[in-house]
Write an enzyme that holds these catalytic residues in place. Structure first.
Site, PDB file in Angstrom:
ATOM      1  CD  GLU A  18      -5.625  -2.578  -4.729  1.00 40.48           C
ATOM      2  OE1 GLU A  18      -6.150  -2.009  -3.776  1.00 40.48           O
ATOM      3  OE2 GLU A  18      -4.651  -2.120  -5.343  1.00 40.48           O
ATOM      4  CG  ASP A  41      -1.832  -2.510  -1.323  1.00 36.23           C
ATOM      5  OD1 ASP A  41      -2.503  -2.484  -2.367  1.00 36.23           O
ATOM      6  OD2 ASP A  41      -1.096  -1.571  -0.968  1.00 36.23           O
ATOM      7  CG  ASP A  59       2.095   0.350   0.471  1.00 37.42           C
ATOM      8  OD1 ASP A  59       1.854   0.227  -0.733  1.00 37.42           O
ATOM      9  OD2 ASP A  59       2.802   1.256   0.942  1.00 37.42           O
TER      10      ASP A  59
END
Length: 209
Positions: free
Chosen positions: A68, A7, A141
């Site tokens: 991501e 992330d 996160d």
């Protein structure tokens, strides 16, 4: 299959290691969040993230890195930082010959919760349920990084089938174009031969007269 979920972010970059088994079986092997202070020079922040990612890559040796994808953000500066953080990790993986796959936030949410518009609380709750965690990963996160790893484990077979289908389509297109080129070549040769025969016949007739 071992998946390193990422992330990306400058202030907080979530890293996870998920191992996928038969069916939809997944196990969390590790999770961490790399933090860099906002007042640090950008290059140094990226270096710190890159060094942490490289340590993970060399220690855990994942089969693939799932990052991501920066899809859309209102804050351009935040989007740029997120993309830069993801970029240095993708580069580190590529240098080690490790495949990199990008997933949009909606793809991750849909894979984990069944709803592409799920909020962070829903994603965290499902991550806990899927992995059998007693406490929520913090900060968010960390949960997002775990979700990315889970997402890739579950989406990997579909991605592989799509890649295979695209490769087959490309090969069929290549063969089709090669066949058309050969047919054009054959027709051109036949036309040239006919033209030569016609000219030869015309000369003979002209000579006879």
């Amino acid at each position: 299959m071992r998946v390193m979920g990422v992330d990306p972010g400058l202030t907080r970059c979530g890293l996870s290691l998920i191992e996928g088994g038969a069916g939809r079986s997944v196990i969390a092997l590790d999770v961490d969040v790399v933090r860099t202070p906002a007042d640090m020079d950008l290059a140094q922040r990226l270096l710190r993230i890159a060094e942490a990612a490289e340590y993970w890559l060399d220690t855990h040796r994942p089969d693939v890195v799932a990052i991501e994808r920066v899809f859309a953000q209102h804050n351009v500066r935040t989007a740029m930082g997120t993309a830069q953080a993801g970029g240095v990790i993708a580069l580190a993986a590529a240098r080690r010959g490790i495949d990199v796959c990008f997933h949009t936030p909606s793809e991750v949410k849909a894979a984990v919760t069944g709803n592409g518009s799920a909020d962070k609380a829903q994603v965290t709750a499902m991550v806990m349920r899927i992995l059998g965690l007693q406490t929520a990963p913090t900060p968010a996160d960390a949960a997002d990084a775990l979700a990315l790893g889970i997402c890739h484990c579950w989406r990997a077979p579909m991605i592989a089938r799509m890649a295979q289908a695209e490769a087959m389509a490309a090969e069929q297109k290549r063969k089709y174009e090669a066949r058309l080129a050969e047919e054009r070549k054959t027709r051109a040769a036949a036309a040239k031969k006919l033209d030569s025969a016609t000219k030869l016949k015309a000369r003979k007739e002209a000579g006879a007269r």
